[in-house]
Design a protein around this motif. Structure first.
Motif, PDB file in Angstrom:
ATOM      1  N   GLY A 101       0.929  -0.862  -0.033  1.00  8.23           N
ATOM      2  CA  GLY A 101       0.076  -0.232   0.376  1.00  8.23           C
ATOM      3  C   GLY A 101       0.396   1.186   0.282  1.00  8.23           C
ATOM      4  N   SER A 102       1.538   1.006   0.690  1.00  8.54           N
ATOM      5  CA  SER A 102       3.480   2.372   0.994  1.00  8.54           C
ATOM      6  C   SER A 102       3.451   2.697  -0.344  1.00  8.54           C
ATOM      7  N   ALA A 103       3.425   1.840  -1.587  1.00  9.06           N
ATOM      8  CA  ALA A 103       4.504   1.798  -1.968  1.00  9.06           C
ATOM      9  C   ALA A 103       3.765   2.669  -3.418  1.00  9.06           C
ATOM     10  N   LEU A 104       2.472   2.060  -3.466  1.00 10.98           N
ATOM     11  CA  LEU A 104       1.351   2.195  -4.064  1.00 10.98           C
ATOM     12  C   LEU A 104       0.602   3.774  -3.699  1.00 10.98           C
ATOM     13  N   VAL A 105       0.509   4.162  -2.551  1.00  9.20           N
ATOM     14  CA  VAL A 105      -0.101   5.248  -2.025  1.00  9.20           C
ATOM     15  C   VAL A 105       1.600   6.744  -1.964  1.00  9.20           C
ATOM     16  N   GLY A 106       1.988   6.091  -1.455  1.00  3.05           N
ATOM     17  CA  GLY A 106       3.299   6.712  -0.666  1.00  3.05           C
ATOM     18  C   GLY A 106       3.667   6.142   0.244  1.00  3.05           C
ATOM     19  N   THR A 107       5.152   6.625   0.942  1.00  2.47           N
ATOM     20  CA  THR A 107       4.993   5.723   2.538  1.00  2.47           C
ATOM     21  C   THR A 107       4.370   6.404   3.476  1.00  2.47           C
ATOM     22  N   GLN A 108       4.105   8.110   3.637  1.00  2.00           N
ATOM     23  CA  GLN A 108       3.546   8.413   4.435  1.00  2.00           C
ATOM     24  C   GLN A 108       2.443   7.620   4.573  1.00  2.00           C
ATOM     25  N   TRP A 109       1.653   7.297   4.544  1.00  2.00           N
ATOM     26  CA  TRP A 109      -0.426   6.668   4.325  1.00  2.00           C
ATOM     27  C   TRP A 109       0.337   5.153   4.520  1.00  2.00           C
ATOM     28  N   LYS A 110       1.613   4.885   4.958  1.00  2.00           N
ATOM     29  CA  LYS A 110       1.407   3.266   5.446  1.00  2.00           C
ATOM     30  C   LYS A 110       1.104   3.494   6.750  1.00  2.00           C
ATOM     31  N   ASP A 111       0.858   3.875   7.634  1.00  2.55           N
ATOM     32  CA  ASP A 111      -0.051   3.762   8.854  1.00  2.55           C
ATOM     33  C   ASP A 111      -1.627   3.921   8.396  1.00  2.55           C
ATOM     34  N   VAL A 112      -2.041   4.849   7.321  1.00  7.96           N
ATOM     35  CA  VAL A 112      -3.691   4.664   7.150  1.00  7.96           C
ATOM     36  C   VAL A 112      -3.490   3.305   6.501  1.00  7.96           C
ATOM     37  N   VAL A 113      -3.050   2.842   6.114  1.00 10.12           N
ATOM     38  CA  VAL A 113      -3.030   1.535   4.816  1.00 10.12           C
ATOM     39  C   VAL A 113      -3.506   0.554   6.314  1.00 10.12           C
ATOM     40  N   ALA A 114      -3.233   0.395   7.383  1.00  8.98           N
ATOM     41  CA  ALA A 114      -3.167  -0.616   8.162  1.00  8.98           C
ATOM     42  C   ALA A 114      -4.218  -0.399   8.929  1.00  8.98           C
ATOM     43  N   PHE A 115      -4.973   0.876   9.047  1.00 10.44           N
ATOM     44  CA  PHE A 115      -6.086   1.181   9.612  1.00 10.44           C
ATOM     45  C   PHE A 115      -6.805   1.038   8.472  1.00 10.44           C
ATOM     46  N   VAL A 116      -7.123   1.469   7.556  1.00  9.63           N
ATOM     47  CA  VAL A 116      -8.018   1.231   6.641  1.00  9.63           C
ATOM     48  C   VAL A 116      -8.142  -0.091   6.215  1.00  9.63           C
ATOM     49  N   LEU A 117      -7.498  -0.937   6.766  1.00 13.66           N
ATOM     50  CA  LEU A 117      -7.485  -2.317   6.464  1.00 13.66           C
ATOM     51  C   LEU A 117      -8.440  -3.030   7.850  1.00 13.66           C
ATOM     52  N   LEU A 118      -8.064  -2.429   8.941  1.00 14.17           N
ATOM     53  CA  LEU A 118      -8.718  -3.270   9.863  1.00 14.17           C
ATOM     54  C   LEU A 118     -10.202  -2.843   9.986  1.00 14.17           C
ATOM     55  N   ILE A 119     -10.375  -1.340   9.234  1.00 12.96           N
ATOM     56  CA  ILE A 119     -11.813  -1.232   9.055  1.00 12.96           C
ATOM     57  C   ILE A 119     -12.800  -2.583   8.207  1.00 12.96           C
ATOM     58  N   LEU A 120     -11.919  -2.486   7.149  1.00 16.87           N
ATOM     59  CA  LEU A 120     -12.626  -2.494   5.999  1.00 16.87           C
ATOM     60  C   LEU A 120     -12.681  -4.619   6.687  1.00 16.87           C
ATOM     61  N   ILE A 121     -12.249  -4.968   7.470  1.00 18.55           N
ATOM     62  CA  ILE A 121     -12.186  -6.033   8.118  1.00 18.55           C
ATOM     63  C   ILE A 121     -13.414  -6.042   8.951  1.00 18.55           C
ATOM     64  N   LEU A 122     -13.705  -5.093   9.462  1.00 15.32           N
ATOM     65  CA  LEU A 122     -14.363  -5.251  11.215  1.00 15.32           C
ATOM     66  C   LEU A 122     -15.778  -5.366   9.945  1.00 15.32           C
ATOM     67  N   LEU A 123     -15.877  -4.290   8.764  1.00 13.97           N
ATOM     68  CA  LEU A 123     -16.979  -4.054   8.287  1.00 13.97           C
ATOM     69  C   LEU A 123     -18.249  -4.923   7.239  1.00 13.97           C
ATOM     70  N   PHE A 124     -16.858  -5.724   6.744  1.00 12.80           N
ATOM     71  CA  PHE A 124     -16.650  -6.868   5.784  1.00 12.80           C
ATOM     72  C   PHE A 124     -16.682  -8.699   6.632  1.00 12.80           C
ATOM     73  N   ARG A 125     -15.863  -8.694   7.329  1.00 14.56           N
ATOM     74  CA  ARG A 125     -15.774 -10.489   7.746  1.00 14.56           C
ATOM     75  C   ARG A 125     -14.591  -9.552   9.415  1.00 14.56           C
ATOM     76  N   PRO A 126     -16.390  -9.506  10.306  1.00 15.64           N
ATOM     77  CA  PRO A 126     -15.727  -9.165  11.726  1.00 15.64           C
ATOM     78  C   PRO A 126     -15.439 -10.340  12.277  1.00 15.64           C
ATOM     79  N   THR A 127     -15.328 -11.947  11.709  1.00 15.06           N
ATOM     80  CA  THR A 127     -14.469 -12.795  12.409  1.00 15.06           C
ATOM     81  C   THR A 127     -13.251 -13.179  12.055  1.00 15.06           C
ATOM     82  N   GLY A 128     -12.829 -12.226  11.440  1.00 16.47           N
ATOM     83  CA  GLY A 128     -10.976 -12.365  11.009  1.00 16.47           C
ATOM     84  C   GLY A 128     -10.991 -13.733   9.399  1.00 16.47           C
TER      85      GLY A 128
END
Length: 329
Positions: free
Chosen positions: A291-318
């Motif tokens: 993700g950071s390679a696609l949108v920039g290293t300054q967004w690295k942490d954002v990628v992780a938290f967006v992934l968390l939100i998506l998991i909780l929305l679409f597959r909360p059991t993991g």
């Protein structure tokens, strides 16, 4: 996109290396949640204390780079012992003084969660104020090497120098990369077998499945919970060693962001699932790097938290979704 394609293998190996650290820290969240249904947000500080234990033991013994293979093995072994002891001790004390009194009073889960957050800040600030604390009792002169610049980055002497082992297309895989990735997998297998086959492991699964029935069958719940925190702390200590070997720098709040990401890894794999923690850590490490390679290293942490939100929305059991209490015997 071109940057991702040009550096795909480098991003993959470094992502797996960082993911291995996430996975080992995530095991602590998974174990405690599986047994107590509690998100132990202070677990990130358990990891942080392990990183300082690595640093302090190397400084105390006068660690230097280079030397023979036996020398390197000695330093790594010393780091593992110090970090696992420190993190395990902090985790056990955390359970004894922050959570057990609340459990004895049947406190609501929200109170335990607030206690976890408070304990996290207390542990972090104690480390950040260690210079002032030792100065107040007149020990700062004697402990200068361990308490100086207590709120700044602190680097560890390099005792395990990265050396290229083989080349994967355009990336030179180092001995440190291999050691971290393979070490995390080995520790995960050991923990998985411990939980599945040992008497204490069966006790952990029994309490996770049905605490009341386990107590009626003679399982000491307090002992099981204490062992659960201890095992989670030991795994965090191992993660601290791998982190210091790869990154080499720590500070009093190093556990904050890394702890949130490890929690993300636990949720991603299926919180309460040991194998899910390993899978979630590796997936998160790769997703961050790609993700950071696609949108920039300054967004690295954002990628992780967006992934968390998506998991909780679409597959909360993991991804795996199997709880510790339902683990196969």
């Amino acid at each position: 996109m071109q940057y991702l394609l040009d550096n795909f293998f480098a991003l993959t190996i470094t992502g797996l290396t960082l993911g291995a650290v996430y996975a080992l820290v995530a095991l602590g969240y998974t174990l405690v949640y599986g047994v107590l249904r509690l998100i132990n947000f202070a677990h990130s500080e358990v990891f942080m204390y392990g990183t300082f234990a690595c640093l302090w033991i190397v400084v105390f013994l006068g660690g230097k780079a280079g030397g023979s293979l036996g020398n390197v093995i000695f330093w790594i072994a010393a780091m593992f012992v110090a970090a696992m002891l420190m993190s395990g001790l902090i985790a056990v004390l955390l359970e004894r003084f922050a959570y057990r009194p609340l459990r004895k009073r049947n406190a609501p889960p929200l109170i335990a969660l607030i206690s976890a957050i408070g304990a996290s800040f207390v542990l972090s600030e104690l480390m950040g104020l260690r210079q002032q604390i030792t100065g107040a009792v007149g020990f700062d002169t004697y402990l200068r090497a361990y308490v100086a610049n207590s709120r700044n980055n602190t680097g560890m002497p390099e005792v395990f120098s990265p050396q290229p082992v083989f080349t994967l297309v355009d990336y030179q895989v180092t001995n440190v990369d291999i050691f971290v990735i393979v070490g995390a997998i080995v520790l995960m297998v050991i923990l998985d077998q411990f939980v599945k086959r040992s008497r204490l492991g069966r006790g952990i699964r029994a309490v996770a499945m049905d605490p009341e029935a386990a107590a009626l069958m003679g399982v000491n719940r307090d002992r099981v919970i204490q062992v659960t925190f201890l095992v989670g702390g030991v795994m965090a200590g191992a993660a601290a060693v791998f982190y210091m070997l790869k990154i080499g720098i720590t500070r009093y709040d190093v556990g904050f962001i890394l702890g949130v990401k490890a929690f993300t890894a636990a949720v991603l794999g299926g919180i309460g699932n040991l194998r899910g923690a390993l899978l979630g850590g590796f997936v998160l490490g790769l997703a961050e790097n790609y993700g950071s390679a696609l949108v920039g290293t300054q967004w690295k942490d954002v990628v992780a938290f967006v992934l968390l939100i998506l998991i909780l929305l679409f597959r909360p059991t993991g991804l795996l979704g199997e709880s510790l209490g339902k683990a196969r015997a």
